[in-house]
Write a protein that holds these residues in place. Structure first.
Motif, PDB file in Angstrom:
ATOM      1  N   ARG A  62      37.442  46.304  51.896  1.00 37.18           N
ATOM      2  CA  ARG A  62      38.264  47.406  51.383  1.00 37.18           C
ATOM      3  C   ARG A  62      39.157  46.952  50.242  1.00 37.18           C
ATOM      4  O   ARG A  62      39.243  47.589  49.206  1.00 37.18           O
ATOM      5  CB  ARG A  62      39.102  47.997  52.514  1.00 37.18           C
ATOM      6  N   GLU A  63      39.845  45.832  50.430  1.00 39.43           N
ATOM      7  CA  GLU A  63      40.719  45.272  49.396  1.00 39.43           C
ATOM      8  C   GLU A  63      40.524  43.754  49.375  1.00 39.43           C
ATOM      9  O   GLU A  63      40.488  43.123  50.431  1.00 39.43           O
ATOM     10  CB  GLU A  63      42.199  45.586  49.677  1.00 39.43           C
ATOM     11  N   CYS A  64      40.391  43.161  48.184  1.00 40.52           N
ATOM     12  CA  CYS A  64      40.237  41.708  48.052  1.00 40.52           C
ATOM     13  C   CYS A  64      41.076  41.210  46.878  1.00 40.52           C
ATOM     14  O   CYS A  64      41.192  41.884  45.853  1.00 40.52           O
ATOM     15  CB  CYS A  64      38.774  41.312  47.817  1.00 40.52           C
ATOM     16  N   THR A  65      41.612  40.015  47.037  1.00 39.78           N
ATOM     17  CA  THR A  65      42.362  39.371  45.965  1.00 39.78           C
ATOM     18  C   THR A  65      41.926  37.919  45.839  1.00 39.78           C
ATOM     19  O   THR A  65      41.454  37.310  46.801  1.00 39.78           O
ATOM     20  CB  THR A  65      43.878  39.421  46.217  1.00 39.78           C
ATOM     21  N   ASN A 109      43.680  40.947  41.515  1.00 40.11           N
ATOM     22  CA  ASN A 109      43.019  41.965  42.324  1.00 40.11           C
ATOM     23  C   ASN A 109      41.551  42.043  41.918  1.00 40.11           C
ATOM     24  O   ASN A 109      41.229  42.296  40.756  1.00 40.11           O
ATOM     25  CB  ASN A 109      43.697  43.321  42.122  1.00 40.11           C
ATOM     26  N   SER A 112      39.236  46.878  44.940  1.00 45.79           N
ATOM     27  CA  SER A 112      40.210  47.915  45.264  1.00 45.79           C
ATOM     28  C   SER A 112      39.466  49.160  45.719  1.00 45.79           C
ATOM     29  O   SER A 112      38.541  49.612  45.034  1.00 45.79           O
ATOM     30  CB  SER A 112      41.080  48.231  44.040  1.00 45.79           C
ATOM     31  N   ALA A 113      39.845  49.704  46.875  1.00 50.32           N
ATOM     32  CA  ALA A 113      39.178  50.878  47.448  1.00 50.32           C
ATOM     33  C   ALA A 113      37.672  50.642  47.525  1.00 50.32           C
ATOM     34  O   ALA A 113      36.868  51.519  47.256  1.00 50.32           O
ATOM     35  CB  ALA A 113      39.483  52.128  46.633  1.00 50.32           C
ATOM     36  N   SER A 114      37.294  49.411  47.873  1.00 48.64           N
ATOM     37  CA  SER A 114      35.904  48.985  48.103  1.00 48.64           C
ATOM     38  C   SER A 114      35.080  48.858  46.833  1.00 48.64           C
ATOM     39  O   SER A 114      33.867  48.656  46.909  1.00 48.64           O
ATOM     40  CB  SER A 114      35.198  49.935  49.075  1.00 48.64           C
ATOM     41  N   CYS A 171      40.302  38.961  51.868  1.00 45.80           N
ATOM     42  CA  CYS A 171      39.834  40.345  51.914  1.00 45.80           C
ATOM     43  C   CYS A 171      40.320  41.021  53.183  1.00 45.80           C
ATOM     44  O   CYS A 171      40.384  40.401  54.246  1.00 45.80           O
ATOM     45  CB  CYS A 171      38.304  40.408  51.881  1.00 45.80           C
ATOM     46  N   THR A 172      40.649  42.298  53.052  1.00 44.49           N
ATOM     47  CA  THR A 172      40.882  43.156  54.207  1.00 44.49           C
ATOM     48  C   THR A 172      39.595  43.918  54.461  1.00 44.49           C
ATOM     49  O   THR A 172      39.113  44.641  53.577  1.00 44.49           O
ATOM     50  CB  THR A 172      42.034  44.137  53.950  1.00 44.49           C
ATOM     51  N   SER A 181      41.189  40.735  58.672  1.00 44.27           N
ATOM     52  CA  SER A 181      41.360  39.980  57.425  1.00 44.27           C
ATOM     53  C   SER A 181      40.609  38.657  57.487  1.00 44.27           C
ATOM     54  O   SER A 181      40.503  38.043  58.552  1.00 44.27           O
ATOM     55  CB  SER A 181      42.848  39.711  57.166  1.00 44.27           C
TER      56      SER A 181
END
Length: 351
Positions: free
Chosen positions: A178-181, A186, A189-191, A233-234, A276
């Motif tokens: 879903r979100e990764c950094t 970033n 974002s939003a997959s 990542c989440t 996570s």
């Protein structure tokens, strides 16, 4: 003996007999594939089994502390459904002393409740045991098929990221990023990929498994050297297969779609939980030697060029030496010939 006294004695004996059989059951772990529990103070030669199932779910008990495992597939048990675990004192027959313990294995999810199921059980000798299990996953980074998590790579290397649910959850669940950094950058974002040139959208080779191929990168460091990059990542967990989001770049991102903007696929399961994952790798840049203005007359070359020039210089020196020796010999030969010629002429003159 009075009848009342006799009744009291029998009641005491019955109570003692029942107290002697007081097994304690503790659920150790419960995954989508198997149940593991510890049984204490059961009877030697007794049995423990899941009610309503075949003999594949029946095991012999002991008065000592023992660990028992039950395979859900063999027992025909669906995960997240309640069932009764029976601890029987005698293997050949049932009595009122036998224990019935309601058990349910559930996910750490808000949309699953177990109160109604447990209340429906007709005989609860012990309090029902509900074991909450949270899905787990791992992130790994590879270079040429070798795991380099926690190691060091060059800024020019090509890397592969894999995110995978642990084996016991893969059959029933799926994941999306879903979100990764990457440290402060970033990347998802939003997959969907924030910058496809830097880090493209994830692909899904199999359920519960995501992959991504990208070139190594790092945050800007004016001092050069090496930079530690933390990738995290989440993940959204789904029961069954997760939907793919339609991204603005035309690709598909595996994650939760934005409400009101993207329509969920009809066969996709709803998102039920977030977990996570992450890993760290050090990104090093190759050193480049530049010529300074004060060194304009100097020749800057790499090691291979230096060796080549050295070899050519040696060859030139050897050739020059050979030529010098050859010319020296010719000179001495000519000198000797002139000497002999002059000597012969002198003899003729004297005669």
């Amino acid at each position: 003996m009075e009848p009342i006294t006799t009744l009291v004695i029998f009641a005491v004996l019955a109570a003692l007999g029942q107290a002697q059989f007081a097994p304690t059951l503790t659920v150790n772990s419960c995954t989508a594939s198997k149940l593991q529990l510890t049984l204490e103070n059961a009877a030697d030669g007794g049995i423990i089994y899941i009610q309503g199932q075949t003999s594949a779910c029946k095991q012999t008990t002991s008065s000592a502390s023992t660990v028992h495992e039950f395979d859900f597939a063999s027992c025909g048990i669906s995960w997240a459904s309640s069932f009764k675990m029976i601890v029987q004192k005698k293997a050949l027959y049932q009595t009122g002393d036998d224990k019935q313990i309601p058990i349910m294995c559930i996910m750490d999810l808000t949309d699953l409740t177990v109160a109604n199921n447990l209340n429906a059980l007709d005989k609860d000798d012990d309090a029902g045991q509900n074991l909450t299990v949270k899905p787990t996953a791992s992130m790994k980074l590879y270079r040429s098929g070798i795991d380099i998590g926690g190691g060091s790579v060059q800024l020019t290397d090509s890397l592969t990221m894999s995110i995978e649910l642990d084996a016991e959850f893969q059959a029933d669940f799926d994941i999306v990023a879903r979100e990764c950094t990457a440290s402060t950058i970033n990347i998802i974002s939003a997959s969907c990929a924030a910058d496809t040139e830097l880090f493209p959208d994830f692909t899904k080779p199999a359920q519960g498994y995501l992959a991504n191929n990208f070139g190594a990168f790092r945050t800007t460091d004016l001092n050069g050297g090496s930079v530690a990059m933390t990738f995290s990542c989440t993940l959204t967990v789904c029961q069954g297969s997760c939907a793919a989001a339609t991204c603005s770049n035309g690709g598909s991102g595996y994650g939760r779609k934005k409400r009101g903007i993207m329509k969920r696929q009809a066969d996709a399961a709803p998102a039920i939980d977030d977990i996570s994952v992450g890993t760290t790798v050090t990104i090093a840049a190759e050193e480049v030697i530049l010529q300074t203005p004060d060194e304009d007359t100097d020749v800057c070359m790499n090691r291979g060029g230096f060796v080549a020039v050295l070899i050519i210089t040696i060859i030139v020196l050897v050739i020059s030496l050979v030529i010098a020796v050859y010319m020296g010999r010719k000179y001495h030969e000519k000198k000797d010939a002139l000497s002999k010629l002059n000597g012969g002429m002198t003899s003729v003159a004297m005669g």
